[in-house]
Each structure stands twice: as C-alpha cells, then as structure tokens.
Design a protein around this motif. Structure first.
Motif, PDB file in Angstrom:
ATOM      1  N   HIS A  43     -16.517  59.852  51.153  1.00  0.00           N
ATOM      2  CA  HIS A  43     -16.789  58.409  51.094  1.00  0.00           C
ATOM      3  C   HIS A  43     -18.208  58.185  50.605  1.00  0.00           C
ATOM      4  CE1 HIS A  43     -16.322  54.175  52.125  1.00  0.00           C
ATOM      5  NE2 HIS A  43     -17.524  54.227  52.646  1.00  0.00           N
ATOM      6  N   TRP A  44     -18.343  57.324  49.602  1.00  0.00           N
ATOM      7  CA  TRP A  44     -19.668  56.994  49.092  1.00  0.00           C
ATOM      8  C   TRP A  44     -20.317  55.948  49.982  1.00  0.00           C
ATOM      9  CZ3 TRP A  44     -21.778  59.997  45.598  1.00  0.00           C
ATOM     10  CH2 TRP A  44     -20.953  60.704  44.721  1.00  0.00           C
ATOM     11  N   LYS A  67     -22.115  52.699  51.344  1.00  0.00           N
ATOM     12  CA  LYS A  67     -22.145  51.289  50.932  1.00  0.00           C
ATOM     13  C   LYS A  67     -20.948  50.878  50.071  1.00  0.00           C
ATOM     14  CE  LYS A  67     -27.193  51.048  51.134  1.00  0.00           C
ATOM     15  NZ  LYS A  67     -28.441  50.724  50.414  1.00  0.00           N
ATOM     16  N   THR A  68     -19.897  51.672  50.041  1.00  0.00           N
ATOM     17  CA  THR A  68     -18.690  51.280  49.327  1.00  0.00           C
ATOM     18  C   THR A  68     -17.668  50.753  50.322  1.00  0.00           C
ATOM     19  OG1 THR A  68     -17.857  53.544  49.449  1.00  0.00           O
ATOM     20  CG2 THR A  68     -19.026  52.908  47.442  1.00  0.00           C
ATOM     21  N   MET A  69     -16.832  49.843  49.845  1.00  0.00           N
ATOM     22  CA  MET A  69     -15.868  49.193  50.719  1.00  0.00           C
ATOM     23  C   MET A  69     -14.748  50.138  51.126  1.00  0.00           C
ATOM     24  SD  MET A  69     -13.559  45.837  49.847  1.00  0.00           S
ATOM     25  CE  MET A  69     -12.732  46.704  48.521  1.00  0.00           C
ATOM     26  N   MET A  70     -14.354  51.040  50.210  1.00  0.00           N
ATOM     27  CA  MET A  70     -13.234  51.933  50.455  1.00  0.00           C
ATOM     28  C   MET A  70     -13.332  53.102  49.479  1.00  0.00           C
ATOM     29  SD  MET A  70     -10.327  49.546  48.643  1.00  0.00           S
ATOM     30  CE  MET A  70      -9.143  50.842  48.271  1.00  0.00           C
ATOM     31  N   SER A  71     -12.577  54.148  49.766  1.00  0.00           N
ATOM     32  CA  SER A  71     -12.505  55.281  48.849  1.00  0.00           C
ATOM     33  C   SER A  71     -11.145  55.940  49.000  1.00  0.00           C
ATOM     34  CB  SER A  71     -13.621  56.283  49.129  1.00  0.00           C
ATOM     35  OG  SER A  71     -13.542  56.758  50.464  1.00  0.00           O
ATOM     36  N   SER A  72     -10.639  56.470  47.898  1.00  0.00           N
ATOM     37  CA  SER A  72      -9.334  57.138  47.911  1.00  0.00           C
ATOM     38  C   SER A  72      -9.463  58.530  47.319  1.00  0.00           C
ATOM     39  CB  SER A  72      -8.311  56.330  47.111  1.00  0.00           C
ATOM     40  OG  SER A  72      -8.082  55.065  47.701  1.00  0.00           O
ATOM     41  N   THR A  93      -6.603  56.770  51.755  1.00  0.00           N
ATOM     42  CA  THR A  93      -7.590  55.731  51.460  1.00  0.00           C
ATOM     43  C   THR A  93      -8.395  55.487  52.724  1.00  0.00           C
ATOM     44  OG1 THR A  93      -6.060  54.716  49.890  1.00  0.00           O
ATOM     45  CG2 THR A  93      -7.979  53.410  50.558  1.00  0.00           C
ATOM     46  N   TYR A  95     -13.701  55.916  60.590  1.00  0.00           N
ATOM     47  CA  TYR A  95     -12.921  55.564  59.405  1.00  0.00           C
ATOM     48  C   TYR A  95     -11.505  55.171  59.810  1.00  0.00           C
ATOM     49  CZ  TYR A  95     -16.558  57.969  56.711  1.00  0.00           C
ATOM     50  OH  TYR A  95     -17.754  58.362  56.168  1.00  0.00           O
ATOM     51  N   SER A 121      -7.703  48.938  44.500  1.00  0.00           N
ATOM     52  CA  SER A 121      -8.786  47.973  44.767  1.00  0.00           C
ATOM     53  C   SER A 121      -8.403  46.559  44.367  1.00  0.00           C
ATOM     54  CB  SER A 121     -10.056  48.397  44.022  1.00  0.00           C
ATOM     55  OG  SER A 121      -9.815  48.454  42.629  1.00  0.00           O
ATOM     56  N   GLU A 155      -9.242  44.975  56.366  1.00  0.00           N
ATOM     57  CA  GLU A 155     -10.601  44.625  56.792  1.00  0.00           C
ATOM     58  C   GLU A 155     -10.582  43.881  58.129  1.00  0.00           C
ATOM     59  OE1 GLU A 155     -12.181  42.456  53.499  1.00  0.00           O
ATOM     60  OE2 GLU A 155     -13.093  44.244  52.599  1.00  0.00           O
TER      61      GLU A 155
END
Length: 540
Positions: free
Chosen positions: A201-202, A204-209, A221, A234, A243, A253
């Motif tokens: 997970h990066w 400050k990103t909202m989500m990652s897959s 995700t 998480y 996205s 969220e």
C-alpha cells in the motif's frame, strides 16, 4: 460516471465519436462550456469540455495543442460543435486524438451547448446524489450493527453482502485481526512477504490492489482504516474494486469509518484492562498483597488458577538509543505488545501477558513436562523476535524460568527469568533466549566486574600481607584446607601432613591477624568467597 454512459443521453442524439473510441471509458465529473483561448488553465481532471471552436477556426496548431494538454491533465473528452465556425473537425486533430486515445466528439449543430451542459450536469448530479444516498444508508446499517452490540464481525458480513466480495480486517502487518479467519489460506503468505520487505500500500493513497501469483490468482484490494495510531489497519476486499466504481468505494469508506471508531473504542477498553492486569501483577511479584487468599482470588479475575503449573518468560527490548522520547516509546511499546499478543493467541498453550516498565511478561500454562514443549516455545519466541526485528527494527531478548508448581510460586519464577535475562546481557548477547540454570559460584563471580572482585580479595586478605612471605603462604594454605574440609581439624592435619596442634596454632594465628573468629558463619563465607576469587583472578 463513464463518458459512454453520458453519451447515451437524448441530448447527445446526433453526436458522433470523431476520434479516440478506446478512451470513451474515461471518467466524467464535470461538463464545462467555454470559448476562451486560455481555457486549458481552467480545466481539471475528468472534465468534459464542449465548445464551438471559435478561437480555433483559423488556428489549427492551437487546437492540436489543446488536445495534447487536455490529455496530459486527464480530461475526459473534447466536444466540438461543427457547422458553426468550422465545417468539420480537422483530420490532423482526429489523427492526433486517435494516437493519444483521447475522445473527440462531434456535436450536432441543432443542439445548444447550454442544454448539453445543463442536462449533463443534472444527470451527473442525480448519480452522485444516489451514490451519496446509498452511502448514507450503508453508514446507517453499519452504525446499527455496532449499536446493537454485534461489533466489527457483523459490519464485515454486512459489507460483504453489499459488495458481493469476501471482506477481512487485517492489522498493520497484514495479518487477520480475527484469529478465526483460517479459510482464506493465501492471507498467511501476506505477512511473510511483508517480513521479506514487500509493500502492498502506498502512503496517502485511498486504496491499492494487487494479485498474488498463486494457483487461484487471487486479487486483493486494500483500504486503510485510520485511527489514532501511527500504523493503521486494513480492510481487505478479496476481489478487484476499480477506482471508477464510486458507489462501491463510498460504501467501503463508510465501513472503514465505522470500523475505525469501533477499533478506537476497543483499544481504549483494552488499555484499561491491561492497566488493571499490570497493576495486579506488579503488586503480586512485589508481594504487597496481605494474604495468599487475596492473591488467589485476584488471580481468578485474570484467568489464573492457583493449582496450575506456570512457566514465566520475561522479554526486554535491547534498547540502544537511550534518548527515545517517552511518548514515542509508549506508542511503539503498544505496537510491540499487539505483535506479541497476536502470536501467543494462536499458540497451542494458554499464555497470559503482562507488562512492567519496559518488560513483557508471559505466563504460560504448562500441561506437560517442559522438555516436551521446549521446542514449540522456543519457536514461538524466535518468531516473535523475527517479527519485532522486521517490523520495528528492534531486537528483543527473553529469559525463561523454571516452572512454578502453582500460582503462589510465580514471584520466584519471575526472578529466575530476570536472572536468566541478566546473565545473557552480562555475556554481551543480543536477541537471545536464555533458560534459567542454577549457577555455580565461579559463574556467578565471573558476572561481577574485575575491579570489584580484586577489591574484595584484597580487603579480605590484606592483613596477611604484613606477615613474612613464608608464614603468609602457610597460614593461607592451612586456612583454605580447613574451610574445604568443612572445618575438620583432623582432616586438615591429614591433608597437610602436619600435627593437629600445628593446625590449631595456625588457625589461632589467622584469627589474631583477621581480628575475628573464623567460626563465625559470616566470616567463614567471606573467607570462602575470597579463596574462590583468588583462584578466579589467577585464571584471568
């Protein structure tokens, strides 16, 4: 919403895609109508621009530049109304848009740009309103789950049914918080990959897959769950959430928000419970309870049975930076506590955990002999050491006691574990596991600084230095043999090949030099230690 959905509106009847058909899946958030030469400075990502191209009728290069810049900014598309100021969209513009896969739309002359903007915005607003309404309903449902006392597990089930994907709550090490999660086997490999240095997970990103190279090629995700802690949990969706799926993302969220508050509430309760547990254990090992019955009664509150065999393990972080701020250390200590706690919860034996200052105390219930479970316990502690080293760049060492036959004997076992820890530190070890062993006198003496040993030896035998060297050596040798033979005169005379009266004379001479009776237990112990130290110093 998608551009191709927007183009299905009746207001776009007669419009054609002049170029960039591969790009019509772009997201549209806003529709703008402008005919200014510097329009690019007012556009944002996902904007759809409609124009009469008045300023480009005699300036093809400016139109080409606009297409390039809109594509760079991530704009949705450019709609040009033909048959007003330009008859057709220039072929060079179409070729460039196709090359960039940037949608170029030819708008019919009979439709006003104002109607296109108004109806498009109205449609987009309706969709956003519906998404917001669904999100509010989802939030209300998740809140009701919490208020009814069903907790996070119920929220995860509700969310899973809403988005049609399995959902798991993971801690900051990507390990399932719910220890009952066993069926999703590939989750076990995530933490191992984190230990090897992988990131999923990066910041400050909202989500990652991401997808795992397993037989099933599962896609996960991750949505971060932010609380008061520096490291967050998480929400893992076992499936791909694009996205552009705003409705699903808004629902997820809402779940993360409600879960975050529930986690903070649980953390506050856990902190209170830990404080009470630690206060009990501190009073227990300091033996400040008035009666044994009180200890047994209070122990039952924390699941400790008196007629139970326990093993005491004390862990200490090998602190190198003494300047660590108190708040920073407290925050990290809490995370380390949770890491250890997660490991012992899945262990085969029941283990109770406490903390005192910077130490982590584990009380393990022993149902079998230590030798039969030693390997599994050592593997547990080694796993904890590995994870703390990986996740926190810290090393932790453990001291293990002999087992206590019952609860009331734990203070002794606790001291044994501390002794084992101290002994390992004195040997200069780092990230070690030391099992308590009763120490021989020389081993204990070696743990003392050389200067202190030397001073004790000199102070003990200094008075003999005033005697002639020959007498000095004879007296000390006689005294040494006398102490080794447990103060037996006849045995001392026999070993030295001298008369018994000679032994008595020499011992009386020793008492005269020392100024104290050698029959005094304290003096006897002092002299015995002195002779042990003498042998130790000669071997150094």
């Amino acid at each position: 919403m998608k551009l191709y959905d927007l183009l299905k509106l009746p207001i776009f009847n007669g419009a054609t895609i002049a170029a960039g058909e591969n790009g019509i899946s772009r997201e549209v958030n806003t529709v703008n109508m402008m005919d200014a030469p510097d329009i690019i400075h007012f556009l944002k990502e996902h904007d759809l621009l409609v124009t009469t191209a008045f300023h480009f009728k005699d300036d093809l290069e400016s139109l080409l530049c606009l297409i390039v810049e809109m594509n760079k900014q991530g704009c949705a598309a450019l709609g040009i109304k033909t048959k007003r100021f330009i008859d057709n969209i220039p072929e060079k513009a179409i070729a460039l848009a196709n090359e960039l896969e940037f949608p170029l739309i030819e708008l019919p002359v009979q439709t006003s740009l104002g109607d296109i903007v108004n109806q498009s915005l109205s449609y987009i607003l309706d969709i956003r309103t519906n998404e917001l309404h669904q999100a509010m309903q989802a939030h209300q449902q998740f809140t009701n789950d919490v208020m009814s006392g069903q907790g996070i597990e119920k929220i995860l089930k509700s969310l899973s049914s809403l988005i049609n994907f399995p959902v798991v709550l993971l801690n900051h090490h990507l390990r399932p918080i719910d220890k009952l999660v066993k069926k999703i086997t590939f989750l076990e490999s995530l933490e191992k990959m984190v230990i090897r240095g992988y990131s999923f997970h990066w910041p400050k990103t909202m989500m990652s897959s991401f997808s795992l190279l397993t037989e099933t090629r599962d896609t996960i995700t991750l949505f971060p769950v932010y609380t008061h802690k520096k490291q967050f949990s998480y929400l893992a969706i076992i499936g791909f959430i694009p996205s552009t799926d705003r409705s699903t993302i808004l629902t997820i969220e809402q779940a993360t928000n409600v879960i975050a508050f529930e986690l903070m509430k649980k953390n506050a309760l856990n902190q209170h419970s830990r404080r009470i547990r630690n206060e009990f254990f501190t009073k227990f090992i300091n033996q400040t309870f008035s009666t044994n019955e009180e200890v047994i009664s209070r122990g039952l509150e924390f699941g400790l049975q008196n007629e139970q065999r326990y093993l005491c393990i004390v862990g200490d972080i090998d602190i190198q930076d003494k300047s660590t701020r108190a708040l920073q250390f407290q925050s990290e200590q809490e995370l380390i506590y949770e890491t250890i706690e997660a490991e012992i919860k899945s262990f085969e034996q029941t283990i109770h955990m406490f903390t005192i200052d910077r130490s982590y105390i584990l009380l393990a219930e022993l149902e079998r002999n230590w030798k039969t479970v030693e390997a599994s316990f050592l593997h547990l502690l080694e796993t904890i050491q590995l994870k703390i080293s990986t996740h926190f760049r810290q090393s932790i060492s453990f001291g293990i006691s002999n087992y206590a036959e019952q609860l009331l004997h734990i203070p002794v076992s606790y001291k044994e574990a501390l002794d084992a820890l101290y002994y390992g530190n004195m040997l200069g070890k780092k990230q070690f596991i030391e099992v308590y062993q009763p120490k021989e006198v020389p081993e204990i003496l070696r743990m003392l600084p050389y200067d202190q040993l030397k001073k004790f030896y000199v102070d003990t035998f200094q008075a003999f230095a005033n005697e002639p060297k020959k007498d000095h050596e004879e007296l000390l040798k006689t005294l040494s043999v006398y102490l080794e033979t447990h103060c037996q005169l006849s045995e001392t005379a026999k070993r030295l090949y001298i008369h018994r009266n000679t032994v008595i004379y020499r011992l009386e001479k020793c008492e005269e030099i020392i100024g104290r009776s050698i029959k005094d237990p304290e003096e006897t112990l002092r002299l015995r230690l002195g002779f042990r130290i003498k042998a130790l110093l000669q071997g150094i």
